[in-house]
Design a protein around this motif. Sequence first.
Motif, PDB file in Angstrom:
ATOM      1  N   LEU A 161       0.826  -1.201   0.000  1.00 10.20           N
ATOM      2  CA  LEU A 161       0.000   0.000   0.000  1.00 10.20           C
ATOM      3  C   LEU A 161       0.863   1.256   0.000  1.00 10.20           C
ATOM      4  CD1 LEU A 161      -2.612  -1.056   2.730  1.00 10.20           C
ATOM      5  CD2 LEU A 161      -2.847  -1.234   0.242  1.00 10.20           C
ATOM      6  N   GLY A 162       0.290   2.356  -0.532  1.00  2.53           N
ATOM      7  CA  GLY A 162       0.930   3.650  -0.431  1.00  2.53           C
ATOM      8  C   GLY A 162       0.753   4.233   0.962  1.00  2.53           C
ATOM      9  N   TYR A 163       1.325   5.419   1.168  1.00  5.12           N
ATOM     10  CA  TYR A 163       1.331   5.994   2.516  1.00  5.12           C
ATOM     11  C   TYR A 163      -0.077   6.234   3.045  1.00  5.12           C
ATOM     12  CZ  TYR A 163       2.040   9.319   6.301  1.00  5.12           C
ATOM     13  OH  TYR A 163       2.000   9.942   7.517  1.00  5.12           O
ATOM     14  N   GLU A 164      -0.942   6.891   2.267  1.00  6.31           N
ATOM     15  CA  GLU A 164      -2.285   7.209   2.748  1.00  6.31           C
ATOM     16  C   GLU A 164      -3.098   5.950   3.012  1.00  6.31           C
ATOM     17  OE1 GLU A 164      -0.809   8.588   0.188  1.00  6.31           O
ATOM     18  OE2 GLU A 164      -0.518  10.660   0.884  1.00  6.31           O
ATOM     19  N   ALA A 165      -3.006   4.975   2.100  1.00  8.77           N
ATOM     20  CA  ALA A 165      -3.735   3.714   2.304  1.00  8.77           C
ATOM     21  C   ALA A 165      -3.198   2.961   3.518  1.00  8.77           C
ATOM     22  CB  ALA A 165      -3.639   2.846   1.053  1.00  8.77           C
ATOM     23  N   LEU A 166      -1.898   3.094   3.770  1.00 12.13           N
ATOM     24  CA  LEU A 166      -1.308   2.424   4.921  1.00 12.13           C
ATOM     25  C   LEU A 166      -1.856   3.002   6.224  1.00 12.13           C
ATOM     26  CD1 LEU A 166       0.742   0.317   5.899  1.00 12.13           C
ATOM     27  CD2 LEU A 166       2.486   2.120   5.864  1.00 12.13           C
ATOM     28  N   ILE A 167      -2.136   4.282   6.248  1.00  7.58           N
ATOM     29  CA  ILE A 167      -2.743   4.901   7.432  1.00  7.58           C
ATOM     30  C   ILE A 167      -4.104   4.261   7.711  1.00  7.58           C
ATOM     31  CG2 ILE A 167      -3.673   7.039   8.401  1.00  7.58           C
ATOM     32  CD1 ILE A 167      -1.558   8.563   6.835  1.00  7.58           C
TER      33      ILE A 167
END
Length: 406
Positions: free
Chosen positions: A98-104
Amino acid sequence: MLSTYRPVLRLPGVARLYLVGFVARMPASMVGVVLTLHVVATLDRGYAQAGVVAAAATTGAAIGAPWRGRLVDRVGLRRAILPSVVVESAVWLTAPHLGYEALIVASLVAGLFLVPVFSVTRQSLSVLVPFELQRSAFALDSVCVELTFMLAPVLGVVLATQVSTTAALTVVGCITVAAGVLLMWANPPTRSAVPTQADAPAAESASGRIVSLPLLVVLLANLAATFVLVGTDVALVAALNEAGRPGDVGWMVALWAGGSVIGGLVYGARKRGLPPLVLVAILALATVPAAFAPPPVWLALAVVLAGLPCAPALSAINSTLVSLVDERRRGEVMGWSGTMSTVGTALGAPACGFVIDRSSPGAGFLAASVVGGGVALVGLAALRLTRGRRAARAAERAPVPELVDA
């Protein structure tokens, strides 16, 4: 010292509970450092942004812990944690991609369904261990936690630095599945066959909410201790990365946990304990030398010193907590304790990361110490003030002796 812990380990089911808890806590103890390295190294973000990811996970856990604890009280352990095992495994197996925002978002979901290994283990100890042995039992449990934190982060750092952070997060997902299945197999008791009252049960309002001032003080101690610990964790990773020694993170964390093991064993063998907030204040003070210690040798000595009060503080918090709560509500209250712990993490990780990004890793250690220690001192002052007012009111209500002429 062995004579102190031998009666605890001989109790039926206790040794197995320690072993199961040791293994089942491994994912939780390695995911923090792996996430930090993944966000900073793989996603090329700052420490404050890594703290936001950690804060998302802990915010989810803060929301989910009370209802998961209440569910354990109502339907039993296996039915309560099965959904957690499924969701946790799915999240951590997809998180590396996942990218950063999705990882959040994924971290938030993982927090909501976090397998309640820590609270269940302590809740079961309160059932299996007689009250007079519980302080030693909880001290030994804190030592087991530290042993997990000595081994699991080393595994996480080795995978993240020698293979990839993607591989490290995948391993977290696999171990999460194994840990959940192991806990369901063991199915440790969370309630006595005949429910008992704690020695000093918290008062409950008509709505069923616990309103005990001592309980609030213990929860405050938990928040303060967690703030210090997570701030120290973030600052330690930052200090070693700044010094060009990221591979040293694992064994430095192991030294930190080793200091805690020594402190916990010594504390559990004492005949008398200390109030949780006092131990948290000592924990904050012991963290200060790390702010001024250059790596690797002096920083290694400083983290051992910082670790000495860790297990004593946590064991005092847990043993005091179960002594205040009727076991029929203990799962829920342990959930609230977990919430306070995760609130401390949610505040500590980004706050100390913010300080580090704008100053230095040493300032991160100081921020953890000042904030966590300040919360502990405020709690002690409030408790003392409340006791003083109660004593004054009692004195006012006391009858005045009549003066009789000789």
